[in-house]
Write an enzyme that holds these catalytic residues in place. Structure first.
Site, PDB file in Angstrom:
ATOM      1  N   ASP A  98      18.498  -7.474 108.745  1.00 28.68           N
ATOM      2  CA  ASP A  98      19.158  -7.262 107.656  1.00 28.68           C
ATOM      3  C   ASP A  98      19.325  -5.920 107.057  1.00 28.68           C
ATOM      4  O   ASP A  98      18.669  -4.932 107.432  1.00 28.68           O
ATOM      5  CB  ASP A  98      18.596  -8.155 106.469  1.00 28.68           C
ATOM      6  CG  ASP A  98      18.667  -9.597 106.845  1.00 28.68           C
ATOM      7  OD1 ASP A  98      19.954  -9.753 107.511  1.00 28.68           O
ATOM      8  OD2 ASP A  98      18.051 -10.412 106.369  1.00 28.68           O
TER       9      ASP A  98
ATOM     10  N   LYS B  33      24.816  -6.778 105.380  1.00 28.70           N
ATOM     11  CA  LYS B  33      26.357  -6.264 104.457  1.00 28.70           C
ATOM     12  C   LYS B  33      25.963  -4.984 104.044  1.00 28.70           C
ATOM     13  O   LYS B  33      24.878  -4.656 103.412  1.00 28.70           O
ATOM     14  CB  LYS B  33      26.272  -7.378 103.113  1.00 28.70           C
ATOM     15  CG  LYS B  33      27.349  -7.197 102.428  1.00 28.70           C
ATOM     16  CD  LYS B  33      27.400  -8.021 101.237  1.00 28.70           C
ATOM     17  CE  LYS B  33      28.710  -7.714 100.420  1.00 28.70           C
ATOM     18  NZ  LYS B  33      28.681  -8.295  99.246  1.00 28.70           N
TER      19      LYS B  33
ATOM     20  N   MET C 256      17.099 -10.852  93.426  1.00 33.32           N
ATOM     21  CA  MET C 256      18.594 -10.787  93.278  1.00 33.32           C
ATOM     22  C   MET C 256      18.922 -10.834  91.663  1.00 33.32           C
ATOM     23  O   MET C 256      19.985 -11.507  91.564  1.00 33.32           O
ATOM     24  CB  MET C 256      19.209 -11.821  94.016  1.00 33.32           C
ATOM     25  CG  MET C 256      19.005 -11.359  95.413  1.00 33.32           C
ATOM     26  SD  MET C 256      19.702 -12.991  96.369  1.00 33.32           S
ATOM     27  CE  MET C 256      18.260 -14.032  96.529  1.00 33.32           C
TER      28      MET C 256
END
Ligand code: SAH
Length: 465
Positions: free
Chosen positions: A249, A271, A384
């Site tokens: 990741d 990402k 997050m």
């Protein structure tokens, strides 16, 4: 790296040693481990070197040391015992185009001799660029203990059987063969009994083509920890070193990936800011496909694979494909962040309940579950949460708690550029922005009266804002 480790082919290479005393003798002993043609230039030799010359193991030269005399020697050691003469000889050897090593004068060295763990043909070279020879020796001692004294013999045996294996077995079978030889009980047997019995067993397997099937290794969902590479577990490192392919990741520290084998495939499935994320289905599919191809797969996730990591979806996909998996836990970001500011996630009598939640829960108009905990003795760690800060503040406000809650935010916990912020929740949106707290960050929320997430002062080397 100022220096780069390489293995030089020494067979019949001309290696010159300048000096005939103890320093020269030490270098000579080292070079005698190789198949180099050793020449020692010195007016006289000490007894050990003289004995080697008499036995024909080295060539003694007494002529003048000129660039011409050294021409064609790729490697020259200088160790006359006199630093002034050594420096002058260094210049001569350089003129001759050689790589030069001057004893005890690192500034005059093009080539540094490493500390060596010798299980010829298995050789480990350890270097510290001259910064810490004591450390190099400690590493050497640890490796000496780790590697069986007969390991070199087993490697040499494998080398002798390589061609035979290549004639009779396909690439996949060969890989399985050598895994069986080096990973399995055979290696332990070799350490006990030596070549004979083990050689027979390997030859028989090559002859029949019946490589004992290794049980397919389960796909490992490995936690990389929240940052610096020494926060991964030993089991995690082991799985990384066994892996043929690693899917990782964005938040995985590059230092952790370096712990994997150099030839392991590394596939980024995260990402990049501004780019599309890999959809979860696609990640599931590539993991399953790699495991079905027979590759040893590691799915490497930051923190712990069981905390906000979508590990369960990947496990479901593996189960559906009838593939085994194992979970290797990691240090989750909340642990890393609390530790980094000298805090504790729970504290007897102060915070008895630990809530791990995500800023994404703040979506919608209701008040998320975790808010109800803030009246009690709880510590709420929000993952997050930076982008969701306005929504989090809004939830607190709707619950009538905005003025009673304190925030400790830790961004990039356990990284060199970690930042810490403490403020009242009512100021959090503006303060997070002012302090430059960016994702990834953990937001600890605690009720002011119970001081549940109270943390001590940040440890001094960390950047406190
Ligand atoms: N599985 C991970 C969490 C992944 S979700 C774990 O167990 O830690 C991603 C979130 O983790 C980030 O948005 C951030 O909230 C948190 N995070 C990951 N690494 C972090 C770090 N070094 N410092 C602070 N928060 C981190």
């Amino acid at each position: 790296m100022k220096t780069f480790p390489m293995f030089l082919t020494m067979t019949d290479r001309r290696v010159v040693i300048l000096g005939g005393g103890e320093q020269a003798t030490q270098k000579c002993r080292l070079m005698l481990k190789t198949e180099a043609a050793i020449e020692v230039f010195a007016p006289t030799l000490d007894v050990e070197l003289q004995a080697l010359a008499d036995a024909g193991r080295i060539t003694h030269r007494t002529g003048p040391i000129t660039a011409r005399a050294l021409q064609g020697a790729p490697l020259v050691f200088v160790g006359t015992g006199c630093p002034g003469i050594d420096a002058a000889l260094h210049a001569v050897a350089r003129d001759a185009g050689a790589l030069v090593n001057v004893v005890d004068q690192p500034d005059l060295c093009d080539a540094i001799t490493p500390a060596i763990v010798d299980r010829d043909p298995v050789v480990v070279a350890i270097g510290t660029e001259g910064t810490a020879p004591v450390l190099a020796r400690q590493v050497k001692t640890a490796l000496e203990r780790m590697l069986d004294p007969r390991l070199g013999d087993l490697a040499a045996l494998a080398g002798r059987l390589r061609d035979y294996a290549a004639q009779r077995l396909g690439p996949r079978q060969r890989r399985d063969l050598w895994r069986w030889v080096f990973n399995g009980p055979l290696r332990a047997q070799h350490a006990r009994e030596g070549d004979a019995a083990v050689a027979r067993a390997i030859k028989e397997v090559i002859r029949t083509g019946k490589v004992p099937a290794a049980a397919p290794a389960p796909v490992a969902l490995v936690g990389a920890g929240p940052g610096s590479r020494d926060l991964i577990t030993l089991r995690g490192v082991q799985r990384l070193q066994e892996a043929d392919i690693i899917f990782y990741d964005r938040l995985v520290d590059p230092g952790v990936l370096e712990l994997a084998r150099r030839d392991a495939e590394r596939v980024f499935v995260g990402k990049e800011p501004g780019c599309h994320a890999w959809p979860q289905d696609k990640i599931n599919a590539v993991i399953v496909a790699a495991a079905k191809r027979g590759q040893r797969v590691v799915r490497l996730k930051c923190g712990d694979p069981g905390v906000f990591a979508r590990g369960a979806e990947e496990a479901d996909a593996l189960r559906a494909a009838e593939l085994e998996y194992e979970i290797v836990p990691g240090v989750t970001a909340a642990s890393g962040a609390a530790a980094a500011v000298g805090g504790f996630l729970t504290e007897r009598g102060k915070s008895d309940t630990l809530v791990l939640t995500t800023g994404r829960c703040a979506d919608g108009n209701g008040v998320p579950d975790w808010v109800t905990h803030l009246t009690g003795r709880s510590n709420v760690a929000v993952y997050m949460g930076v982008a969701a800060a306005p929504k989090i503040a809004d939830c607190l406000s709707r619950a009538g708690l905005l003025d009673q809650v304190e925030l400790t935010a830790v961004s990039k916990a356990q990284h060199a550029d970690q930042k810490v912020l403490r403020c009242a929740a009512s100021d959090m949106v503006a303060e997070l922005d002012r302090a430059g707290i960016e994702s990834p960050a953990i937001l600890f929320l605690s009720h002011r009266d119970t001081s549940t997430a109270e943390v001590s002062e940040p440890i001094p080397h960390l950047v406190a804002v």
